[in-house]
Design an enzyme around this catalytic site. Structure first.
Site, mmCIF file in Angstrom:
data_model
loop_
_atom_site.group_PDB
_atom_site.id
_atom_site.type_symbol
_atom_site.label_atom_id
_atom_site.label_comp_id
_atom_site.label_asym_id
_atom_site.label_seq_id
_atom_site.Cartn_x
_atom_site.Cartn_y
_atom_site.Cartn_z
ATOM 1 N N HIS A 192 0.966 -1.452 -0.048
ATOM 2 C CA HIS A 192 0.336 -0.234 0.275
ATOM 3 C C HIS A 192 0.910 1.174 0.081
ATOM 4 C CE1 HIS A 192 0.691 -0.258 4.449
ATOM 5 N NE2 HIS A 192 0.091 1.287 4.041
ATOM 6 N N ASP A 222 0.127 -7.177 1.091
ATOM 7 C CA ASP A 222 0.303 -6.389 1.215
ATOM 8 C C ASP A 222 2.044 -5.525 1.960
ATOM 9 O OD1 ASP A 222 -0.168 -3.084 1.546
ATOM 10 O OD2 ASP A 222 0.144 -3.405 4.346
ATOM 11 N N SER A 311 4.896 2.934 7.847
ATOM 12 C CA SER A 311 4.381 1.435 6.612
ATOM 13 C C SER A 311 5.641 1.460 5.988
ATOM 14 C CB SER A 311 2.883 1.665 6.324
ATOM 15 O OG SER A 311 2.195 1.769 6.438
#
Length: 474
Positions: A192, A222, A311
């Protein structure tokens, strides 16, 4: 060790001192004149005192030395062992893991791109500051820039004729240097973080930024790998960075201290610390149609702060080993002290596959190829109710397209393109941005055979853009 006792008992210097002192004290002089005898007696007594003092000093020194060596013998130490211990302590200092040192995890070298795990510090656990110094050269900041069509103010209120406007958006994340091949530096991150990017920029510890290309993605887990061409990276930057050392998340214990490092909120690299709150944690995620779905994957839960921008960054143990890949996507604004990371033991095999895929470079929009289908995403609710596989549902095949030539039919479900998994139409359209018309791709398709879905692979030559002006077409 017994050599110390042998040296003491057989030392000719010490033996001569003892014997010489004793002989001087017992020696009887020859007769002489009375005056000389009196004088000689005083000299003899003086000599006895001097000899006694000398003997005491020698014996005291010898006993002390023997006692010292005896203690060393009983405790298992020698002078050589002490020197070796001091040398080992110096070589085990944290400075051996500074930026620019060779990778200790044996990460992908030329012709071999396999992730390996290793121990970062043989000297045991480090402080948080030492862990940060050791790991930061392996962490990068990632900037994702894309152009998206957005509604303007007037079209929102029904004023027709007002076309959507193109607007550049920017998002930030983090990445972990995992190795390099002959021509590229390889970086692992979350899918993402790089999803939908028109351009990707990577910034290293020296704040130098370089453009990166997409290597491989796995939307379901992911995870993604991006690549920076080595020819574009300066020698000064290369001297300051290094591949991360990967550990084993299987060995984590609840309560163990960990450190999270990443580009929190886009401010640059920052460090937070906490403990492992739980391992093998499963989560409830939101599907594309808004329904809650229990994830089959497990995660590491930590109370170390993981914020937007973290992230793709590293969750590290106190030996400086990466044990997880942080994901702020799993965080919630409703709670505090609950961050999540993808365990590296689960991610490593996926990353190894992604890093060996061919590098993708976006092509000009007028040169991009299409499959020649009209498609829709299979919602999770439909999968549960009717057993249709998750992926891209083919609702129409364009006449004369590559899809028709390849034998695609209405009702087929596309699950991967050239080995890259797709779960919705937007992912498929994004991947097609890297392919030119006329290129041949391999599609993994679930097709109905004898009233049941069966997987097959078909080769398809991409068509041009003429029949792909609708958002649902690919």
């Amino acid at each position: 060790m017994s050599e110390y006792y042998n040296n003491y008992s057989q030392n000719p210097y010490m033996g001569n001192q003892n014997m010489g002192s004793e002989n001087n004290g017992l020696h009887t002089p020859e007769p002489s004149a009375p005056k000389r005898r009196k004088s000689s007696g005083r000299a003899a007594r003086t000599a006895k005192k001097i000899g006694a003092i000398t003997l005491s000093a020698v014996l005291f020194g010898g006993v002390a030395a023997g006692t010292f060596q005896g203690v060393n013998y009983l405790t298992g130490y020698t002078a050589e062992q002490t020197a070796q211990a001091e040398e080992s302590a110096q070589s085990a200092s944290v400075g051996s893991g500074s930026a620019g040192s060779p990778a200790q995890n044996g990460s992908a070298s030329a012709g071999s791109q396999t992730l390996q795990t290793a121990t970062a510090s043989d000297s045991g656990e480090m402080s948080v500051a030492d862990v940060a110094d050791y790991v930061m050269p392996s962490i990068v900041s990632i900037t994702n820039r894309s152009v998206q069509e957005v509604q303007n103010y007037f079209s929102m209120f029904g004023y027709y004729g007002m076309q959507p406007q193109a607007q550049e958006t920017e998002s930030v994340g983090s990445g972990i240097i995992i190795g390099q091949n002959d021509s590229e530096l390889l970086i692992a991150t979350n899918n993402h973080v790089v999803e939908g990017a028109d351009t990707l920029t990577v910034s290293f510890i020296d704040n130098q930024a370089y453009e990166a290309n997409l290597k491989g993605t796995d939307a379901e887990n992911d995870l993604a790998v991006i690549a920076v061409p080595l020819t574009g990276i300066s020698a000064d930057t290369m001297a300051q960075i290094k591949p991360a050392t990967l550990g084993s998340s299987d060995d984590l214990r609840v309560g163990e201290q960990v450190v999270a490092i990443g580009n929190a909120l886009g401010y640059g690299q920052s460090v937070t610390t906490g403990i492992v709150s739980a391992t093998n944690r499963t989560l409830t995620e939101t599907s594309s149609d808004g329904r809650p779905v229990q994830s089959s994957a497990s995660y590491i839960q930590t109370d170390a702060a993981i914020n937007p921008g973290n992230s793709g960054g590293a969750l590290v143990n106190m030996k400086g080993e990466v044990v997880g890949i942080n994901s702020a996507k799993l965080a919630s604004t409703e709670v505090e002290g609950m961050g999540y990371a993808i365990p590296v033991s689960r991610a490593s095999s996926i990353i190894s596959t992604l890093m060996n895929e061919s590098t993708l470079t976006k092509v000009a929009e007028n040169e991009r190829g299409t499959l020649g289908i009209t498609a829709t995403t299979v919602p999770a609710s439909v999968t549960e109710a009717y057993g249709i596989p998750t992926g891209v549902y083919v609702s129409e095949v364009t006449e004369g397209s590559g899809a028709q030539a390849a034998g695609l039919r209405r009702g087929d479900v596309i699950t991967a393109l050239d080995g890259r998994s797709v779960t919705d139409v937007s992912q498929l359209q994004e991947l097609l941005q890297y392919y030119k018309a006329g290129q041949t791709v391999n599609l993994t398709v679930q097709s109905i055979t004898d009233s049941a879905y069966a997987e097959k692979t078909v080769s398809l030559t991409l068509s041009g853009q003429a029949d792909s002006d609708a958002s649902a077409k690919a």
